[in-house]
Design a protein around this motif. Structure first.
Motif, short mmCIF file in Angstrom:
data_model
loop_
_atom_site.label_atom_id
_atom_site.label_comp_id
_atom_site.label_asym_id
_atom_site.label_seq_id
_atom_site.Cartn_x
_atom_site.Cartn_y
_atom_site.Cartn_z
N LYS A 1 21.55 87.51 15.62
CA LYS A 1 21.37 89.20 15.05
C LYS A 1 21.83 90.07 15.21
CE LYS A 1 16.18 88.71 13.86
NZ LYS A 1 14.80 89.55 13.22
N GLY A 2 22.62 90.32 14.25
CA GLY A 2 23.74 91.76 14.53
C GLY A 2 23.32 92.70 14.91
N VAL B 1 21.70 90.86 21.65
CA VAL B 1 22.79 90.62 22.21
C VAL B 1 22.59 91.54 23.31
CG1 VAL B 1 25.19 91.25 22.77
CG2 VAL B 1 25.02 91.08 19.98
N GLU B 2 22.09 92.03 23.70
CA GLU B 2 21.51 92.43 25.04
C GLU B 2 20.27 91.56 25.77
OE1 GLU B 2 19.57 96.11 27.63
OE2 GLU B 2 18.29 95.26 25.85
N MET B 3 19.20 90.91 25.12
CA MET B 3 18.94 89.72 26.10
C MET B 3 19.51 88.26 26.06
SD MET B 3 15.58 90.82 25.57
CE MET B 3 14.94 88.87 25.45
N ILE B 4 20.37 88.32 25.16
CA ILE B 4 21.94 87.36 26.24
C ILE B 4 21.65 87.67 27.05
CG2 ILE B 4 23.82 85.95 24.63
CD1 ILE B 4 23.27 85.86 22.09
N LEU B 5 22.31 88.49 26.86
CA LEU B 5 23.54 88.95 28.02
C LEU B 5 22.49 89.12 29.38
CD1 LEU B 5 24.99 92.46 27.06
CD2 LEU B 5 26.57 90.06 27.56
N GLY C 1 19.94 86.81 29.77
CA GLY C 1 20.21 84.99 30.21
C GLY C 1 21.00 84.44 30.52
N LEU C 2 22.49 85.67 30.22
CA LEU C 2 23.99 85.04 31.38
C LEU C 2 23.49 85.16 32.27
CD1 LEU C 2 26.51 85.01 28.21
CD2 LEU C 2 25.64 83.09 29.29
N GLU C 3 23.56 86.75 32.84
CA GLU C 3 23.19 86.97 33.93
C GLU C 3 22.45 86.19 35.26
OE1 GLU C 3 24.09 89.75 37.23
OE2 GLU C 3 25.16 89.68 35.59
N THR C 4 21.06 85.82 34.48
CA THR C 4 20.33 84.82 34.95
C THR C 4 20.51 84.21 36.11
OG1 THR C 4 18.67 85.94 34.09
CG2 THR C 4 18.28 83.86 35.01
N PHE C 5 21.37 83.50 34.36
CA PHE C 5 22.17 82.04 34.82
C PHE C 5 23.31 82.30 36.04
CE2 PHE C 5 26.30 79.03 34.15
CZ PHE C 5 25.37 78.13 34.40
N SER C 6 24.07 83.58 35.68
CA SER C 6 25.21 83.92 36.84
C SER C 6 24.20 84.09 38.33
CB SER C 6 25.60 84.99 36.48
OG SER C 6 26.25 84.55 35.43
N ARG C 7 23.12 84.11 38.43
CA ARG C 7 22.60 84.18 39.25
C ARG C 7 22.44 83.34 40.10
NH1 ARG C 7 20.36 88.97 37.40
NH2 ARG C 7 17.87 87.88 37.06
N ALA C 8 21.74 82.17 39.09
CA ALA C 8 21.35 81.12 39.56
C ALA C 8 22.44 79.77 40.14
CB ALA C 8 20.39 80.55 38.65
N ASP D 1 29.40 99.26 18.52
CA ASP D 1 28.35 99.81 19.01
C ASP D 1 27.69 98.44 19.86
OD1 ASP D 1 28.19 101.75 18.40
OD2 ASP D 1 26.43 102.13 17.38
N ILE D 2 28.09 97.48 19.67
CA ILE D 2 27.37 96.02 21.22
C ILE D 2 29.18 95.52 21.18
CG2 ILE D 2 27.92 93.33 20.26
CD1 ILE D 2 25.59 94.12 17.70
N CYS D 3 30.18 95.59 20.84
CA CYS D 3 31.78 95.31 21.83
C CYS D 3 31.88 96.40 22.42
CB CYS D 3 32.47 95.11 20.69
SG CYS D 3 32.77 94.00 19.81
N GLU D 4 31.55 97.70 22.76
CA GLU D 4 31.54 98.93 24.15
C GLU D 4 31.19 98.43 24.97
OE1 GLU D 4 31.58 102.46 22.27
OE2 GLU D 4 33.24 102.18 20.96
N PRO D 5 29.60 98.16 24.89
CA PRO D 5 28.66 98.17 26.51
C PRO D 5 29.45 96.62 26.94
CG PRO D 5 27.56 97.99 24.59
CD PRO D 5 29.21 97.87 23.51
N THR D 6 29.65 95.43 26.01
CA THR D 6 29.45 93.63 26.10
C THR D 6 31.00 93.85 27.10
OG1 THR D 6 30.72 93.63 24.37
CG2 THR D 6 27.70 93.47 25.22
#
Length: 204
Positions: free
Chosen positions: A35-36, A41-45, A47-54, A78-83
């Protein structure tokens, strides 16, 4: 994916019997949809962080983009800046075809026409017989068209350009020949059982 002979009810990946590894996943270009809103977006990030640690693998911010459709400008920022990811523009290329939220225009499909023209220019430097050109039109150029046509509705202007490239190459070995065709294109597209070439008709 290639498998070794089944043993004791298990199939392991080639040369991975010692690791008992039976599945491999190779990730190159990956698309995530959400969703926009920042929470999604934070939930996806996460998930990516968990994948990176593993796995020890990390996303490349320089090669990652955020694409949006029907969103307000402030919400996108607002989405692009923190990511740390850049904002991308539609259409963008993925698996060899452009992706867009709207119907593709003739300009969007120039990639397909240019790929075909490049193929023909490469073949034009060789001494290829008429039968060989027929095979290349059927097995390569028409398959390139079929791949795009299975995903998009191609504009008629693009279809005419594709036919023009195939017809020119078939009769003259070039992609932009002005040599007149000896037989009408729709006749050449009739089945081989009728004594023709059985070339796929793009306009059908």
């Amino acid at each position: 994916m290639k498998w070794i002979t089944e043993q004791k009810g298990f199939q392991f990946h080639t040369k991975c019997r010692g690791l008992k590894l039976n599945h491999l996943c190779f990730a190159d270009d990956v698309l995530f949809f959400c969703k926009g809103e920042y929470q999604s977006v934070e939930m996806i990030l996460r998930g990516l962080e968990t994948f990176s640690r593993a796995s020890g693998l990390h996303t490349s911010a320089a090669k990652s983009n955020i694409y949006s459709a029907n969103m307000e400008e402030q919400c996108i920022q607002d989405i692009c800046e923190p990511t740390g990811y850049q904002r991308g523009a539609l259409p963008f290329g993925y698996l060899g075809v452009p992706r867009s939220a709207r119907k593709l225009s003739a300009t969007d499909c120039e990639m397909l026409v240019e790929k075909m023209a490049t193929k023909v220019r490469t073949w034009g430097s060789r001494n290829i017989s008429y039968a060989g050109r027929v095979m290349l039109v059927n097995s390569v150029l028409m398959h390139m068209h079929s791949y795009w046509a299975s995903i998009f509705i191609l504009p008629k202007k693009v279809l005419k350009s594709i036919i023009g490239i195939c017809r020119s190459f078939l009769w003259d070995g070039k992609g932009n020949s002005t040599k007149l065709a000896l037989v009408a294109w729709d006749t050449m597209c009739k089945p081989k059982q009728q004594g023709r070439l059985g070339i796929k008709d793009c306009m059908e």
